[in-house]
Motif scaffolding. Structure first.
Motif, PDB file in Angstrom:
ATOM      1  N   THR B 293       3.901  -1.332 -11.952  1.00 36.99           N
ATOM      2  CA  THR B 293       2.611  -1.494 -12.600  1.00 36.99           C
ATOM      3  C   THR B 293       1.912  -2.709 -12.007  1.00 36.99           C
ATOM      4  N   GLY B 294       0.600  -2.755 -12.204  1.00 41.43           N
ATOM      5  CA  GLY B 294      -0.126  -3.917 -11.705  1.00 41.43           C
ATOM      6  C   GLY B 294       0.094  -5.087 -12.652  1.00 41.43           C
ATOM      7  N   LEU B 295       0.369  -6.258 -12.097  1.00 38.19           N
ATOM      8  CA  LEU B 295       0.557  -7.415 -12.955  1.00 38.19           C
ATOM      9  C   LEU B 295      -0.044  -8.633 -12.284  1.00 38.19           C
ATOM     10  N   ASP B 296      -0.343  -9.634 -13.110  1.00 40.21           N
ATOM     11  CA  ASP B 296      -0.923 -10.869 -12.607  1.00 40.21           C
ATOM     12  C   ASP B 296       0.228 -11.849 -12.387  1.00 40.21           C
ATOM     13  N   LEU B 300       1.943 -14.806 -14.752  1.00 39.35           N
ATOM     14  CA  LEU B 300       3.362 -14.681 -15.089  1.00 39.35           C
ATOM     15  C   LEU B 300       4.114 -15.964 -14.771  1.00 39.35           C
ATOM     16  N   ALA B 324      -3.246 -10.659  -8.450  1.00 37.95           N
ATOM     17  CA  ALA B 324      -2.651  -9.381  -8.864  1.00 37.95           C
ATOM     18  C   ALA B 324      -1.683  -8.861  -7.803  1.00 37.95           C
ATOM     19  N   PRO B 329       7.142  -6.197 -14.136  1.00 38.42           N
ATOM     20  CA  PRO B 329       6.915  -7.544 -14.676  1.00 38.42           C
ATOM     21  C   PRO B 329       8.153  -8.152 -15.334  1.00 38.42           C
TER      22      PRO B 329
END
Lengths: 239, 435
Positions: B293-296, B300, B324, B329
């Protein structure tokens, strides 16, 4: 505030069940214990439960299908307990209708905090018709998944939040457009019993701003109110 | 004698086969050449086919007949041997062409009583040359030497070279397809083998030996995966089952009146819980997973740093406020928590730096502690290895899985982990991930 929720604890390990019951009773809850799903129907006929704590690993009927069965019949909030902690297990549990999910071993304080959060969500939904107790809330393109405890920006990118930040954001989302004092925010999140202080609310707000505001120094979503509180401006809808 | 020779032999099947062909052809040619050489006198005596032989036959016939009958015979010979254009001659012309094979042959064949001269335009292709032969009794005959039709190819040497080239090409192609390609497939399959990735079995095609080897490799892969899965399931089940008694103890501890005692119980139980989590994560790391999934990643990392700072750790973050990437995550959070935890335990201060690089992102976790000696670095990525080999876990909370988990997480993201030395001292763990 003297509301004593009646909690049903369904857990096949007798000692774990007794210990949970004891802890919850020590914290102003009425507790009924059951070892499995067989008697739930008759129990529910004679009692009105405010929340069910359900262990997934049950003998006889599988806890997940029991959860789904319960969800079909009523809106009673369900928190599931399990030894499996992977995301896919959480998603399945939430899809089956659970409102929250705790992995063993858990801290009983954490369980109590989650019970209170879910109850608060239910009550808030009942009182403020605009916010149903849906699992997923959204504001300004952002989505807050209260089951998976995830925040995603409008582009769908997941933004990490600490447990406390998530709690605070949840509270803000549940009361948009209302000025909330620091006191209220402390009460609504972990409660004084957990040892939270007003100052930490300021720190959490500033961290949240850094994560969700376009310009953290000129916040548009979480505004500071001069009398000593905060206001969540976006309109919130449930999915 | 054989052993040092090995060093000169080529390594690849295709080249070996090609060399074998060339060697055989060379030997054949040597044998044929030797045969030809020993029999060269015999061979030279045979007439070259074509006009020279006809001229020789014509001359013998004419010589055998009395002079009066020669004109009639001439007519018949002209009809019989149209190629050589026999005619009466008047005088022995001056020889203008010295070296002509056919003239030499006639001289040898007929003997010294006959005189042979070749004259003509001198064109090397032999056209327009005429041969004049003087019979012993004085008569003179001329013959035209038509251009000898050239041999079908430019010569036997070139024919052989063409043959070598064509057969080597064909054999090399065959060797490549029937032998080298299946073997390369084996190598690739064996290299790519990993218990948690399902890959297509090696195709069981080709010559019998290749098929047998492919079947054996596929069966072996299957067996290994089965063994690993059994082991993993067993360990995971153990880990899960331990959670129930730990839950009981955890709940019981909540009621211990003695604060000191309760604190100790909770700490030990927390350690046990984290140990099980770490071991189960390590086991799980090897299995296939849900979608990315896309995560920052910037948020994080900042969040993890804040969590450690809230507990009193000296951790600072340097990098953009937002960035991004695509990944898992929870695993990334666990990996970096482990690395920062390690840094704080062994050094006391940690710095986390995030930057963009052409291939993706780079995260450096740097501490100012003792670092890891260069020779020990590879070993540190193995699970359950710690810098101090002390087995005691009295006050320490590490189990030696931090680096190994961070490494597996990095690899699962198609990235990598490097252990470098910080400047001036300490350890720098560098993780690079594709965007």
């Amino acid at each position: 505030m003297t509301f004593q929720p009646h909690i049903l604890v369904v857990e096949d390990d007798r000692e774990i069940n007794a210990l949970i019951a004891r802890y919850l009773r020590d914290n102003d809850c009425r507790v009924t214990s059951a070892p499995d799903g067989r008697d739930i129907e008759s129990l529910r006929e004679t009692n009105r439960f405010d929340l069910i704590v359900l262990d997934i690993m049950l003998p006889g009927e599988d806890g997940l299908s029991l959860c789904r069965r319960l969800r079909e019949r009523s809106h009673v909030p369900i928190i599931i307990l399990t030894a499996k902690g992977q995301e896919v297990d959480r998603v399945i549990g939430l899809e089956m209708g659970a409102d929250d999910y705790l992995t063993k071993p858990f801290s009983p304080r954490e369980l109590l905090a989650r019970i209170r959060a879910v109850l608060r969500r239910m009550r808030a939904g009942a009182m403020i018709a605009a916010i149903p107790p849906e699992r997923i809330l959204s504001f300004d393109g952002w989505t807050v998944d209260r089951g998976l405890r995830e925040l995603r920006c409008p582009k769908g990118v997941r933004i990490a939040l600490t447990g406390a930040e998530f709690e605070l954001l949840q509270v803000l989302c549940e009361r948009p457009g209302r000025v909330l004092s620091r006191d209220q925010l402390v009460d609504l999140t972990q409660g004084r019993a957990a040892g939270a202080y007003e100052r930490s609310v300021d720190i959490l707000i500033s961290r949240l701003r850094r994560k969700i505001e376009r310009d953290p120094h000129h916040p548009e979503m979480i505004k500071t109110v001069r009398s000593g509180g905060y206001l969540f401006t976006p309109s919130v809808s449930g999915k | 004698m054989i052993r040092p020779l090995r060093a000169f032999l080529p390594d690849r099947i295709g080249v070996q086969i090609a060399l074998l062909i060339v060697a055989s052809l060379v030997v054949i040619h040597l044998v044929i050449g030797a045969f030809l050489f020993w029999n060269r006198n015999e061979l030279q005596r045979r007439p070259p086919p074509g006009p020279a032989g006809e001229v020789a036959s014509a001359i013998r016939l004419l010589t055998a007949v009395p002079k009066a009958d020669r004109p009639l015979l001439m007519q018949q010979l002209r009809n019989a041997f149209p190629r050589v254009d026999l005619a009466d001659g008047t005088e022995l012309a001056a020889e203008t062409i010295q070296r002509d094979r056919r003239a030499d042959f006639l001289r040898r064949d007929l003997g010294p009583q006959f005189q042979v001269a070749v004259h003509g335009s001198g064109a090397s292709d032999g056209q327009n040359n005429r041969m004049t032969i003087r019979l012993p009794d004085g008569d003179i005959l001329t013959a035209g030497l038509a251009l000898e039709s050239p041999p079908p190819f430019l010569g036997p040497v070139i024919a052989t070279l063409m043959f070598i080239f064509v057969s080597i090409s064909l054999l090399a192609l065959w060797a490549a397809r029937a032998l080298a390609a299946p073997l390369r497939r084996f190598v690739n399959a064996a290299e790519a083998f990993s218990p948690d990735v399902s890959q297509a079995p090696v195709p069981e095609q080709g010559p019998f030996e290749i098929r047998a080897a492919a079947k054996a490799l596929n069966r072996l892969t299957h067996r290994i995966k089965g063994l690993i899965e059994d082991r993993t399931r067993l360990l995971a089940a153990m880990g899960h089952d331990l959670r129930t008694p730990i839950t009981r103890m955890r709940l019981r501890s909540e009621f211990i009146e003695d604060h000191g005692l309760r604190g100790q119980m909770l700490r030990d139980l927390d350690q046990m819980r984290r140990m099980i989590d770490a071991a189960l994560t390590h086991l799980r790391e090897r299995r296939s997973r849900e979608a990315k999934t896309g995560l920052d990643i910037a948020v994080l990392l900042q969040t993890v740093c804040e969590e450690f700072r809230d507990l009193g750790g000296d951790v600072r973050y340097e990098g953009p406020a937002h960035l991004a990437v695509s990944g898992w995550p929870d695993d990334l959070q666990r990996a970096f928590s482990n690395l920062i935890d390690n840094a704080l335990r062994y050094a006391g201060r940690a710095t986390v730096r995030l930057s963009s690089i052409p291939q993706g992102v780079r995260i450096d976790v740097e501490d100012n502690g003792p670092g890891i000696p260069h020779a020990d670095k590879p070993r540190m990525l193995e699970p359950f290895t710690r810098g101090d080999d002390a087995r005691g876990m009295n006050d320490t909370t590490g189990f030696g899985l931090g680096l190994s988990i961070a490494n597996s997480v990095a690899r699962a993201h198609d990235g990598g982990l490097l252990l470098l030395d910080a400047d001036p001292a300490g350890l720098l763990v560098r993780i690079e991930l594709p965007a």
